[in-house]
Structure formats: C-alpha cells, structure tokens
Design a protein around this motif. Structure first.
Motif, PDB file in Angstrom:
ATOM      1  N   PRO A   1      -3.930  10.311 -10.301  1.00 23.99           N
ATOM      2  CA  PRO A   1      -3.427   9.122  -9.653  1.00 23.99           C
ATOM      3  C   PRO A   1      -3.539   9.109  -8.288  1.00 23.99           C
ATOM      4  N   PRO A   2      -3.738   8.081  -7.525  1.00 21.22           N
ATOM      5  CA  PRO A   2      -3.301   8.236  -6.057  1.00 21.22           C
ATOM      6  C   PRO A   2      -2.122   8.798  -5.701  1.00 21.22           C
ATOM      7  N   TYR A   3      -2.252   9.706  -4.734  1.00 21.88           N
ATOM      8  CA  TYR A   3      -1.065  10.563  -4.224  1.00 21.88           C
ATOM      9  C   TYR A   3       0.129   9.864  -3.858  1.00 21.88           C
TER      10      TYR A   3
ATOM     11  N   THR B   1      -8.298   3.387   0.748  1.00 21.60           N
ATOM     12  CA  THR B   1      -9.598   3.075   0.036  1.00 21.60           C
ATOM     13  C   THR B   1      -9.454   2.583  -1.431  1.00 21.60           C
ATOM     14  N   TYR B   2      -8.267   2.753  -1.912  1.00 24.85           N
ATOM     15  CA  TYR B   2      -8.124   2.549  -3.454  1.00 24.85           C
ATOM     16  C   TYR B   2      -8.013   0.749  -3.472  1.00 24.85           C
ATOM     17  N   LYS B   3      -8.133   0.272  -4.725  1.00 29.48           N
ATOM     18  CA  LYS B   3      -8.028  -1.061  -4.765  1.00 29.48           C
ATOM     19  C   LYS B   3      -6.907  -1.640  -4.706  1.00 29.48           C
ATOM     20  N   SER B   4      -5.739  -1.086  -5.301  1.00 31.00           N
ATOM     21  CA  SER B   4      -4.281  -1.685  -5.304  1.00 31.00           C
ATOM     22  C   SER B   4      -3.322  -0.609  -4.481  1.00 31.00           C
ATOM     23  N   TYR B   5      -2.425  -1.382  -4.104  1.00 27.31           N
ATOM     24  CA  TYR B   5      -1.171  -0.492  -3.406  1.00 27.31           C
ATOM     25  C   TYR B   5      -0.337  -0.045  -4.623  1.00 27.31           C
TER      26      TYR B   5
END
Length: 282
Positions: free
Chosen positions: A192-194, A201-205
């Motif tokens: 997952p995003p760290y 640059t990921y779609k969601s926060y």
C-alpha cells in the motif's frame, strides 16, 4: 528462433514507490514460495512486483490490481514517446538540467498543449523530463504554473511484454482480497502507499484507518508486505499485541530492509516482511 522475453528491473514508465531497489531481496525470498501458487498483487502500482513474479515463476497465475490505471499509460507509450521526441528537438541545444525560460519555455508549453488537445498526455512521465527531480503534476493547468527544467530523457520508453501472461484487474483491494482469500495456494503481495510519505500521484488520499484496515489481509495468509520506518506500523502492531487481546500479523514473519535515499539530506528505511502459513500453501 524464439525471442527471449525481456525482464524489467524497473517499471517501463516513472512511478512513485515502485520496488525496483528491493527486487534482489524480493526474488530471493520468492524462491521460498511455490512456483505454482496464485499470486495476487493487491496494490499493483506499477506492476513491477507482478512482472517479477511472472519472470521468476512463468507458470504461476499472477493477478495485478491496476487501481492506478498504469495500463493506460503503457498503452499510450507511443504518444508519450512522440511528445518527448518533440521536446527533445526543442531543447536539443539547451543546457542540460538548467531552468527553461523565455521563448523556449513558451515552445515547450505549446508542444505539451498540442498533445493535450490531441487527447492524451502522461503527465507523470512528462514530469520526469521537464520538472525538478521527484516533482510531479497531473494536469496541463498545473504544469503551466511550474518552473521547468531540461531533464528530457535521451531514449524512448518501451513496455513491450511487460504485462504478458498477467491477469490485470482494477478493483478495491478489499474486493479482490475477498475474491481470493479462500483460494488454496494463494500468496498476497501487499504494497500500500506508505504512511507518512508522499502519495501525491495515487488516486486517493489515505488515512491511518486505511493503513490499519490493510493489516486484516495479513491474518492467516501467505504474504509479502512492504512498509517503511516512517510509518511505525510494525511498532504499532507490537504495541497492540502487548496491550490488547489482538494478535500481531507480523509475528513470525521474516524481515528484510534497505536504506532508501530521497535526496542528499533525506533518507528512510524500506522494509519487506514475508510469511507463509503451512496450512494453505504447498
């Protein structure tokens, strides 16, 4: 004569957070897992982990969750190369790594605008050629406001064969996990995003709750899980195990780590944990 398939050691296009520097440790650990397992890449990102599994185990079923639509960027590489070639021509006599100003900047912006009006621009890839290192934009409007630099790539991009033999889906990771959690001989790749790092640059926060939710996919499953020392997730799980009745999904997991440098005065530790449950893998 059969053409040898290219094995990529990095994603064909720029992608923040790809695991290219971790591939040696990942491939070594992967050899402890079956060659006929089902590998489900829940947070596929650039697809580099999926590609690596398929290159090590050609007969394995590999499912790549392309939630960020990296496949669209791959499918438009020809358009991206055409744009980069145009910029390369404009900047052919311009000093490397220097700020782009004046009429040259106007020409660069006009070139990008033409591509934008033509229907497609990969702004993440474009950013790596005309913005300062590690800086990204996602739209033409954002690009117009930025200071530009001549970092144009000297060669074209190629993604031929990168996702060959890999099943590509685009789903919420929870849905994909639910589809395969009872599959015999399944291994989950969980990257997952760290937490506490730039996920621009990921779609969601992502919030803390989201990171904690991910830990549920590690309970009783065979997995590779990636994090960093910035997230403190490992320490949090150790605290939970000590202070609450809940278990720690990392208990008994093997750990690999490496230093990652962001710039000359900033670095962090990348961490990979992996674990097998003998009752559902062979």
């Amino acid at each position: 004569m059969e053409t040898k398939k290219k094995i990529f050691t990095a994603a064909p296009l720029p992608f923040m957070g790809q695991k290219r520097k971790f591939l040696k440790q990942f491939k070594t650990a992967l050899k402890q897992y079956p060659d006929n397992a089902v590998y489900v890449d829940l947070f596929g990102g650039s697809g580099l982990l999926s590609h690596t599994v398929k290159s090590v185990y050609p007969d394995a079923k590999v499912i790549y969750n392309d939630f960020d639509n990296f496949r669209e960027r791959l499918e438009n590489i020809d358009k991206t190369n055409q744009l980069i070639e145009g910029l390369r021509a404009i900047l052919s006599d311009y000093p490397k790594d220097s700020r782009i100003i004046g009429r040259t900047r106007d020409s660069v912006i006009a070139c990008v605008k033409l591509a934008h009006e033509g229907g497609y621009v990969d702004y993440i890839t474009l950013s790596s050629s005309i913005l300062f290192s590690m800086k990204y934009v996602l739209s033409f409007e954002a690009l117009e406001k930025e200071t530009l630099y001549n970092c144009v790539r000297k060669s074209n991009y190629s993604g031929v064969g990168y996702l060959e033999g890999i099943e590509v889906v685009s789903k919420c990771y929870k849905e994909l996990f639910g589809n395969h959690k009872d599959t015999v001989n399944v291994v989950f790749l969980v990257d997952p995003p760290y937490l506490s790092t730039d996920a621009g640059t990921y779609k969601s926060y992502w919030k803390l709750r989201d990171y904690l939710d991910v830990l549920q996919v590690l309970d009783g499953t065979n997995y590779f899980y990636f994090t960093s020392n910035k997230s403190s997730i490992i320490e949090l799980c150790e605290w939970i195990e000590t202070k609450t009745p809940m278990s720690n999904p990392f208990t008994g997991a093997a750990v690999e780590s490496m230093n990652a440098t962001v710039n000359y005065n900033s670095s962090y530790t990348d961490i990979m944990l992996y674990k097998q449950w003998t009752h559902n893998i062979s």
